[in-house]
Design an enzyme around this catalytic site. Structure first.
Site, PDB file in Angstrom:
ATOM      1  N   ASP A  11       0.870  -1.180   0.000  1.00  0.00           N
ATOM      2  CA  ASP A  11       0.000   0.000   0.000  1.00  0.00           C
ATOM      3  C   ASP A  11       0.908   1.231   0.000  1.00  0.00           C
ATOM      4  OD1 ASP A  11      -2.085   1.736   0.110  1.00  0.00           O
ATOM      5  OD2 ASP A  11      -2.942   0.980   1.980  1.00  0.00           O
ATOM      6  N   GLU A 106      -2.351   0.018  -4.575  1.00  0.00           N
ATOM      7  CA  GLU A 106      -2.514  -1.092  -3.635  1.00  0.00           C
ATOM      8  C   GLU A 106      -2.641  -2.400  -4.394  1.00  0.00           C
ATOM      9  OE1 GLU A 106      -5.578  -2.129   0.077  1.00  0.00           O
ATOM     10  OE2 GLU A 106      -5.971  -0.441  -1.268  1.00  0.00           O
TER      11      GLU A 106
END
Length: 538
Positions: A11, A106
């Site tokens: 992320d 992500e």
């Protein structure tokens, strides 16, 4: 569930805001908020400096401005973010064929499928190397979670933020999850969380202790059973490289409610055309046309119509959306409209055009008259700002760019001369820079690039012929440039020579990462000052 922590979740940290800070030296270490700047815009991403003031994603922009009035507010540059995202995703695909992107910033990676990790030690080494590669390639930081399941890997990356790595050892999952809030688990939003709280369940440990039967009674069989399994750290979902697209849609939120029924019809037709463009770009067609209308009182209505077969014809989608609109009362005003297509297929049924032909002929003249009637009014309004009711729209417009007169009283060209805050420009004399703000026939530009020191600000007329929109300067080149500048500045300092312009690169420090290359991270918050001091883009 596997016995080694070989599922990785990456992320990127405050992705949009961090990318803007990396591209704009004067914003490093300062509060940066990216999103729709109109009165109904929302925050797409806030830098960590801005989060110290309570600003967060999905917050109304008006509330963000009250919390952090001195932050930098920028319109998103989605093409720029996609370029960085593609670089990051390429690094992930070098690790494994099983990469499951969740968004631009992500993704999950199955390290075992790529043969790069099969135990805790090798998985940790891969994660650290990936973070270093991302920093070297983009100048940005990302947080990595490693675990034996997707749910735990995602929780680990969230716990590792900003700019960290966390590995959850198999066998320790329940001990880690136990004290965490139930909101940590996927699928537990505000409503479910409040429902569980009223039942006396606030932590994952209490969720597991309640038992499956009680959770099914409270939340239903599917949701209750799934949450009980997650509370026991059970998650068998595989990493899926490609997920089927279920629908394609577009929607616009309007700064001012639309009351004119004719204009509402025109907006629906425009959205239908945009939807079909996306549909065709994805190589799909669809059977079900969906219309979404959010009215002045925030009530949201959805209407759908299923055709005899899949289509990607704009005429068919426009007509179906128009028919759906006839069943919706828009008397009080409309704040959002959306058109979508679901029931996707990879082929079209050609005779569907004939299905709409009769209705098209019947309404062609009426539509033409309606368009002519409001065309001049739409032109005077300067179009419609906003491209969605969520994260900052790609077509968001800086409010100051709506002025109709230049300083000399000459009209400004409308669409092509709007200057969006944060977007890149180039001046024939001063070179590359970015728009700091615009309004009242003027545009303010800060001339700096990712590899330069913080630049100077200059103001021009919005119709200045020497000022033009430009492509972003790549961050990858900037990383190497900043490293060279920092090295020269350090050598000059040792020799007692004053660094160059504005003291050289402020707060820059050369560090050696994997491969022996010198890379300069973004300066720390203390280097640039400003409000909300904290990790820059971390």
């Amino acid at each position: 569930m596997r016995t080694a922590p070989t599922i990785l979740h990456l992320d990127m940290d405050a992705f949009y805001a961090s990318a803007e800070q990396a591209a704009k030296p004067s914003l490093r270490g300062k509060a940066v908020i990216v999103g729709g700047l109109g009165p109904r815009g929302v925050v797409a991403t806030a830098s960590y400096e801005a989060r110290r003031f309570g600003v967060h994603s999905a917050m109304p922009m008006g509330q963000a401005r009250r919390l952090a009035p001195n932050a930098a507010y920028l319109v998103p540059r989605f093409s720029f973010y996609r370029e960085i995202s593609e670089q990051v995703m390429r690094l992930l695909r070098e690790l494994s064929p099983l990469v499951e992107p969740l968004s631009l910033d992500e993704a999950f990676v199955d390290l075992e499928a790529g043969g790069v990790a099969d135990d805790e030690t090798s998985a940790r080494a891969v994660g650290e190397r990936l973070r270093a590669d991302i920093l070297r390639g983009t100048g940005l930081s990302g947080s990595v979670g490693l675990a034996a399941s997707k749910m735990l890997a995602k929780i680990a990356s969230e716990q590792a933020k900003p700019d960290g790595l966390l590995l959850i050892r198999p066998g320790t999952e329940r001990e880690l999850l136990g004290p965490m809030s139930v909101r940590t688990l996927p699928g537990v939003g505000p409503a479910t969380g409040d429902h569980l709280r009223r039942a006396g369940i606030t932590t994952v440990e209490e969720l597991a202790a309640a038992g499956e039967d009680e959770l099914v009674r409270l939340l239903g069989k599917a949701h209750g059973g799934a949450l009980y399994a997650m509370a026991l750290a059970r998650d068998e979902r595989p990493v899926v490289a490609e997920r089927d697209t279920k629908s394609v849609s577009v929607e616009d939120t309007y700064d001012v409610d639309i009351h004119d029924r004719v204009r509402v019809r025109m907006e629906v037709a425009r959205l239908a055309d945009r939807c079909v463009q996306r549909l065709r770009a994805a190589g799909h067609s669809g059977r079900t046309i969906v219309l979404k209308v959010r009215r002045f009182d925030f009530s949201t209505l959805t209407r759908s119509e299923t055709l005899r077969g899949p289509t990607d014809d704009p005429g068919v989608v426009r007509e179906a959306a128009a028919r759906l609109l006839e069943s919706v009362d828009t008397t009080g005003g409309v704040r959002l409209l959306g058109v979508g297509v679901s029931g996707l297929a990879d082929y079209t049924q050609e005779d569907l055009f004939a299905q709409a032909q009769a209705q098209a002929q019947a309404q062609a003249e009426a539509d033409a008259d309606a368009r002519a009637e409001v065309a001049s009014g739409v032109a005077r309004d300067g179009g419609v700002a906003g491209d969605g009711d969520g994260a900052a729209p790609e077509g968001a417009v800086d409010e100051g760019a709506r002025e109709g007169e230049a300083g000399s009283g000459e009209p400004i060209a409308s669409a092509e001369r709007r200057w969006h805050a944060g977007h890149d420009v180039r001046h024939a004399v001063f070179g590359a820079g970015w728009v700091q703000g615009s309004g009242v026939g003027r545009v303010t530009v800060r001339f700096e690039t990712p590899g330069s020191a913080p630049g100077r600000v200059r103001t021009f007329r919005t119709d200045d012929p020497e000022l033009e929109a430009a492509e972003p300067v790549p961050l990858v080149e900037a990383v190497a440039t900043v490293a060279v500048v920092a090295t020269v500045a350090a050598e000059e300092a040792v020799e007692g020579v004053s660094p160059g312009v504005e003291g050289g690169v402020r707060g820059a420090e050369a560090v050696v990462v994997a491969g022996g290359e010198a890379v300069v991270p973004l300066p720390s918050a203390g280097a640039s000052g400003g409000q909300g001091k904290g990790p820059s883009g971390g």
